[in-house]
Design a protein around this motif. Structure first.
Motif, PDB file in Angstrom:
ATOM      1  N   MET A   1     -20.404  22.087  55.075  1.00  0.00           N
ATOM      2  CA  MET A   1     -21.594  22.814  54.620  1.00  0.00           C
ATOM      3  C   MET A   1     -21.473  23.122  53.140  1.00  0.00           C
ATOM      4  O   MET A   1     -21.377  24.252  52.701  1.00  0.00           O
ATOM      5  N   LYS A   3     -23.434  22.985  50.745  1.00  0.00           N
ATOM      6  CA  LYS A   3     -24.535  23.662  50.082  1.00  0.00           C
ATOM      7  C   LYS A   3     -24.290  25.162  49.944  1.00  0.00           C
ATOM      8  O   LYS A   3     -24.749  25.785  49.000  1.00  0.00           O
ATOM      9  N   LYS A  37     -30.709  20.608  57.497  1.00  0.00           N
ATOM     10  CA  LYS A  37     -30.431  19.350  56.803  1.00  0.00           C
ATOM     11  C   LYS A  37     -29.057  18.764  57.131  1.00  0.00           C
ATOM     12  O   LYS A  37     -28.921  17.575  57.403  1.00  0.00           O
ATOM     13  N   SER A  38     -28.030  19.617  57.114  1.00  0.00           N
ATOM     14  CA  SER A  38     -26.672  19.119  57.331  1.00  0.00           C
ATOM     15  C   SER A  38     -26.266  19.092  58.800  1.00  0.00           C
ATOM     16  O   SER A  38     -25.295  18.439  59.158  1.00  0.00           O
ATOM     17  N   TYR A  40     -24.958  21.467  60.276  1.00  0.00           N
ATOM     18  CA  TYR A  40     -23.728  22.248  60.367  1.00  0.00           C
ATOM     19  C   TYR A  40     -23.990  23.497  61.197  1.00  0.00           C
ATOM     20  O   TYR A  40     -24.952  24.232  60.957  1.00  0.00           O
TER      21      TYR A  40
END
Length: 248
Positions: A1, A3, A37-38, A40
């Motif tokens: 993660m 971001k 988006k990820s 995670y």
């Protein structure tokens, strides 16, 4: 993660898919969540601003965020970031898949010597990290320790943590784990966490804290007098360790 480590990232609730509730706290709930988006998976702690204001816990939360977000250790629950809206504050936390250590301890009643030693070693390692950064947790107990997917422990709930000054007299934490200097309202330092370590070791091996009593005054007296009574199953090495950290 990755971001979450970017300082320019501004999170919002729509960045996450919210799943089942993981637990309930004083100011809100914790939910399983997944970053869109990820993909995670994290734990999202949701707190109501009105409750934080009512209980005068805003400063406490700010301190918790500031301290925990800068601690990096495999046995300390990671705080990836936070965000807020008009009514709530959200903490983005590492997801500890196996839940609270407290639940595992209650299920097993007590841990065998090897398991207890392994767990205590991990807590010592995490506390060394905290203390090297002048951070006192002040509320080490089974309820505030989580278990990750690989079985490793994660110290969590830094709500009572503080940067260690030369002396501190604030009483906080859980009664059964309070150090004598806290009860006597004397100045204290990071050694109060080591006292908790001794109490934790005893509870791991016996299934209950050493000073527990239905009468709180008796509990207070037993703590101040360091009145530890060992069952036969606690061996000499364990007793020596508990006595050592309790009498520092």
């Amino acid at each position: 993660m990755s971001k979450t480590t970017a300082p320019e990232m501004v999170w919002k609730l729509s960045d996450f898919e919210i799943g089942r509730a993981l637990g309930k706290g004083k100011f809100g709930n914790v939910y399983l969540a997944r970053e869109v988006k990820s993909k995670y998976v994290v734990a999202l702690k949701v707190m109501f601003k009105a409750d934080l204001t009512k209980h005068k816990a805003v400063h406490q939360l700010k301190r918790e965020i500031e301290i925990q977000s800068h601690l990096r250790h495999p046995n300390i629950l990671r705080l990836f970031g936070y965000f807020y809206d008009d009514n709530r504050v959200y903490l983005i936390l590492e997801y500890a898949k196996e839940g609270e250590l407290y639940d595992k301890l209650r299920k097993m009643h007590a841990f065998d010597n090897q398991t207890a030693a392994n767990y205590i070693y991990q807590i010592i390692d995490a506390l060394e990290c905290c203390h090297s950064r002048k951070v006192i947790h002040r509320d080490i107990k089974p309820e505030n320790i989580l278990i990750g997917a690989n079985g490793d422990l994660k110290i969590a709930d830094f709500g009572w943590c503080v940067h260690s000054p030369s002396s501190r007299e604030t009483v906080c934490g859980t009664l059964d784990y309070l150090a004598p200097e806290m009860i006597l309202r004397q100045p204290y330092n990071e050694k109060v966490d080591l006292w908790c370590l001794g109490v934790l070791t005893y509870e791991f091996l016996v299934g209950k804290p050493p000073f527990e009593h239905k009468d709180q005054l008796v509990t207070y007296k037993r703590i101040v007098n360091v009145d530890v009574q060992y069952p036969n199953e606690v061996n000499d090495l364990a007793r020596s360790f508990i006595n050592g950290v309790s009498l520092l």
